[in-house]
Design an enzyme around this catalytic site. Sequence first.
Site, short mmCIF file in Angstrom:
data_model
loop_
_atom_site.label_atom_id
_atom_site.label_comp_id
_atom_site.label_asym_id
_atom_site.label_seq_id
_atom_site.Cartn_x
_atom_site.Cartn_y
_atom_site.Cartn_z
N GLY A 9 0.81 -1.21 0.00
CA GLY A 9 0.00 0.00 0.00
C GLY A 9 0.85 1.26 0.00
N TYR A 121 -17.50 1.99 2.91
CA TYR A 121 -16.09 2.16 3.30
C TYR A 121 -16.00 2.98 4.58
CZ TYR A 121 -11.47 4.39 3.42
OH TYR A 121 -10.25 4.90 3.83
N1 LIG Z 1 -5.93 6.24 0.17
C1 LIG Z 1 -6.56 7.28 0.73
O1 LIG Z 1 -6.93 8.26 0.05
C2 LIG Z 1 -6.80 7.32 2.19
C3 LIG Z 1 -6.45 6.27 3.02
N2 LIG Z 1 -6.75 6.31 4.35
C4 LIG Z 1 -6.39 5.21 5.22
O2 LIG Z 1 -4.98 5.15 5.26
C5 LIG Z 1 -4.55 3.80 5.40
C6 LIG Z 1 -3.53 3.48 4.33
O3 LIG Z 1 -4.14 3.68 3.08
P1 LIG Z 1 -3.35 3.44 1.70
O4 LIG Z 1 -1.91 3.29 1.97
O5 LIG Z 1 -3.84 4.45 0.74
O6 LIG Z 1 -3.97 2.03 1.28
P2 LIG Z 1 -3.69 1.19 -0.03
O7 LIG Z 1 -5.01 0.90 -0.64
O8 LIG Z 1 -2.63 1.79 -0.84
O9 LIG Z 1 -3.10 -0.15 0.59
C7 LIG Z 1 -3.89 -1.01 1.34
C8 LIG Z 1 -3.07 -2.04 2.04
O10 LIG Z 1 -4.00 -2.96 2.59
C9 LIG Z 1 -3.51 -4.25 2.43
N3 LIG Z 1 -4.60 -5.20 2.21
C10 LIG Z 1 -5.60 -5.11 1.33
N4 LIG Z 1 -6.39 -6.20 1.42
C11 LIG Z 1 -5.84 -6.98 2.39
C12 LIG Z 1 -6.19 -8.21 2.98
N5 LIG Z 1 -7.29 -8.88 2.60
N6 LIG Z 1 -5.40 -8.70 3.96
C13 LIG Z 1 -4.32 -8.02 4.36
N7 LIG Z 1 -3.94 -6.85 3.86
C14 LIG Z 1 -4.70 -6.34 2.89
C15 LIG Z 1 -2.61 -4.27 1.26
O11 LIG Z 1 -1.73 -5.24 1.70
P3 LIG Z 1 -0.63 -6.11 0.90
O12 LIG Z 1 0.60 -5.34 1.10
O13 LIG Z 1 -0.57 -7.41 1.55
O14 LIG Z 1 -1.15 -6.16 -0.51
C16 LIG Z 1 -2.10 -2.83 1.20
O15 LIG Z 1 -0.86 -2.74 1.83
C17 LIG Z 1 -5.83 2.96 5.36
O16 LIG Z 1 -6.23 2.69 6.66
C18 LIG Z 1 -6.85 3.87 4.70
O17 LIG Z 1 -8.18 3.58 5.11
C19 LIG Z 1 -7.36 7.39 4.94
C20 LIG Z 1 -7.72 8.46 4.18
C21 LIG Z 1 -7.42 8.54 2.75
C1 LIG Z 2 -11.66 10.10 -12.14
C2 LIG Z 2 -12.55 11.26 -11.75
C3 LIG Z 2 -12.96 11.43 -10.44
N1 LIG Z 2 -13.76 12.46 -10.11
C4 LIG Z 2 -14.16 12.65 -8.70
C5 LIG Z 2 -14.89 11.48 -8.05
C6 LIG Z 2 -14.68 11.75 -6.60
O1 LIG Z 2 -15.68 12.64 -6.13
C7 LIG Z 2 -13.32 12.43 -6.57
C8 LIG Z 2 -12.20 11.56 -6.03
O2 LIG Z 2 -12.22 10.35 -6.71
P1 LIG Z 2 -11.47 9.04 -6.22
O3 LIG Z 2 -12.41 7.92 -6.47
O4 LIG Z 2 -10.14 9.00 -6.86
O5 LIG Z 2 -11.23 9.25 -4.69
P2 LIG Z 2 -11.78 8.42 -3.45
O6 LIG Z 2 -11.53 6.98 -3.69
O7 LIG Z 2 -13.13 8.84 -3.08
O8 LIG Z 2 -10.76 8.94 -2.37
C9 LIG Z 2 -10.95 8.60 -1.06
O9 LIG Z 2 -10.28 7.37 -0.81
C10 LIG Z 2 -10.50 6.86 0.48
C11 LIG Z 2 -9.67 5.58 0.63
C12 LIG Z 2 -10.35 7.84 1.57
O10 LIG Z 2 -10.16 7.47 2.73
C13 LIG Z 2 -10.66 9.29 1.28
O11 LIG Z 2 -9.96 10.17 2.14
C14 LIG Z 2 -10.42 9.67 -0.16
O12 LIG Z 2 -9.06 9.85 -0.44
O13 LIG Z 2 -13.03 12.84 -7.91
C15 LIG Z 2 -14.19 13.38 -11.07
O14 LIG Z 2 -14.93 14.32 -10.75
N2 LIG Z 2 -13.78 13.21 -12.36
C16 LIG Z 2 -12.98 12.19 -12.75
O15 LIG Z 2 -12.64 12.07 -13.98
#
Ligand SMILES: NC(=O)C1=CN([C@@H]2O[C@H](COP(=O)(O)OP(=O)(O)OC[C@H]3O[C@@H](n4cnc5c(N)ncnc54)[C@H](OP(=O)(O)O)[C@@H]3O)[C@@H](O)[C@H]2O)C=CC1
Ligand SMILES: Cc1cn([C@H]2C[C@H](O)[C@@H](COP(=O)(O)OP(=O)(O)O[C@H]3O[C@@H](C)C(=O)[C@@H](O)[C@H]3O)O2)c(=O)[nH]c1=O
Length: 287
Positions: A9, A121
């Site tokens: 991740g 989510y």
């Molecule tokens: N992405 C975002 O925009 C945001 C993320 N967050 C939170 O931040 C944290 C980190 O997010 P981010 O780094 O973006 O996440 P990613 O989606 O990039 O990575 C998710 C991770 O979860 C692991 N994972 C997924 N499925 C499984 C499973 N079945 N069993 C074990 N591990 C699993 C993967 O593990 P593996 O290495 O084994 O593949 C991977 O490392 C999360 O808690 C997320 O909710 C909060 C706000 C915004």
């Molecule tokens: C691709 C695309 C997205 N969008 C919009 C959809 C949405 O409202 C916004 C963001 O899209 P995404 O689906 O990339 O983002 P999203 O997956 O909703 O991002 C979220 O992820 C999770 C894990 C979190 O925890 C949040 O904090 C947040 O980061 O952009 C457009 O308006 N036009 C586009 O062409």
Amino acid sequence: MIIVIGKSGQLAQELAALDREDIRCLGRNDIDITDSQDVANKLAACQPTAVINAAAYTAVDKAQSDEVAAYKLNHEAVAVLGEYCAAHNLHLVHVSTDYVFNGQYHRPITPATPRTPLGVYGASKAAGEAALEAIPKLSFTIIRTAWVYSRFGHNFVYTMLKLMAQKPALGIVADQIGTPTCAAGLAQAAVHAAQHRISGIHHWTDTGVASWFDFAVAIQRIAQHKGLLEKAIPIAPITTEDFPTPARRPAYSVLCKASLATAFADIPQLHWETRLTAMLSDITIEN
Ligand SMILES: NC(=O)C1=CN([C@@H]2O[C@H](COP(=O)(O)OP(=O)(O)OC[C@H]3O[C@@H](n4cnc5c(N)ncnc54)[C@H](OP(=O)(O)O)[C@@H]3O)[C@@H](O)[C@H]2O)C=CC1
Ligand SMILES: Cc1cn([C@H]2C[C@H](O)[C@@H](COP(=O)(O)OP(=O)(O)O[C@H]3O[C@@H](C)C(=O)[C@@H](O)[C@H]3O)O2)c(=O)[nH]c1=O
């Protein structure tokens, strides 16, 4: 030793990139965090002082039709990790999201604000937070963050760069407001929380405020300046209704970071555009 749960991740890879001898990342092939016996066996073998949970089900739209899997990872597995950490006096750093809030706010949301998720989510992440709060004697930090991107993994920045190279024009929602956050800074905050056993819920994002439209415009401008995009395409501000998605997203999810001034004073807080510029300076795009 700090054990990071998650390997591929965004946050996990930024934690690995800190290149610290006291951090070890475990992927899903190393540990099954939904299985309490496996967690006990694998963590006992590592003898950690703290655990950072960087694993999560993060596919916001997919979660709407994949509720069981989302709750398994974002709720049940979090409880399993919490129970183990409480029993062994390990500090647990857990990462959560602005999507635990419904977005009906007009000023930055404080950590004590009640959870009001809109989609599966957010609800599953809210359930994970509540599970940790209910475990007696657990030493934990919940770091809520938002709109995370990184040079590693899948995220809005890479999605935009790809679409901007392929499409003649884009429409991006301008009525959802939050703060883009680079996982590099979040990784520093997570390690700090683990080392100092910071307790309670804290909000970590980069500083400033943007709509997804503002974020996309900045991505294009900076990427073109850095030579990552050959040309600029028109980007139109659109409404949430113009871009229907399976999951509803919060209209306003700017997080209040006041508690960082004391608990995380040593970790630099940078404006989201400064972090974005640094990230875009660090990557190359393969055609
Ligand atoms: N992405 C975002 O925009 C945001 C993320 N967050 C939170 O931040 C944290 C980190 O997010 P981010 O780094 O973006 O996440 P990613 O989606 O990039 O990575 C998710 C991770 O979860 C692991 N994972 C997924 N499925 C499984 C499973 N079945 N069993 C074990 N591990 C699993 C993967 O593990 P593996 O290495 O084994 O593949 C991977 O490392 C999360 O808690 C997320 O909710 C909060 C706000 C915004
Ligand atoms: C691709 C695309 C997205 N969008 C919009 C959809 C949405 O409202 C916004 C963001 O899209 P995404 O689906 O990339 O983002 P999203 O997956 O909703 O991002 C979220 O992820 C999770 C894990 C979190 O925890 C949040 O904090 C947040 O980061 O952009 C457009 O308006 N036009 C586009 O062409």
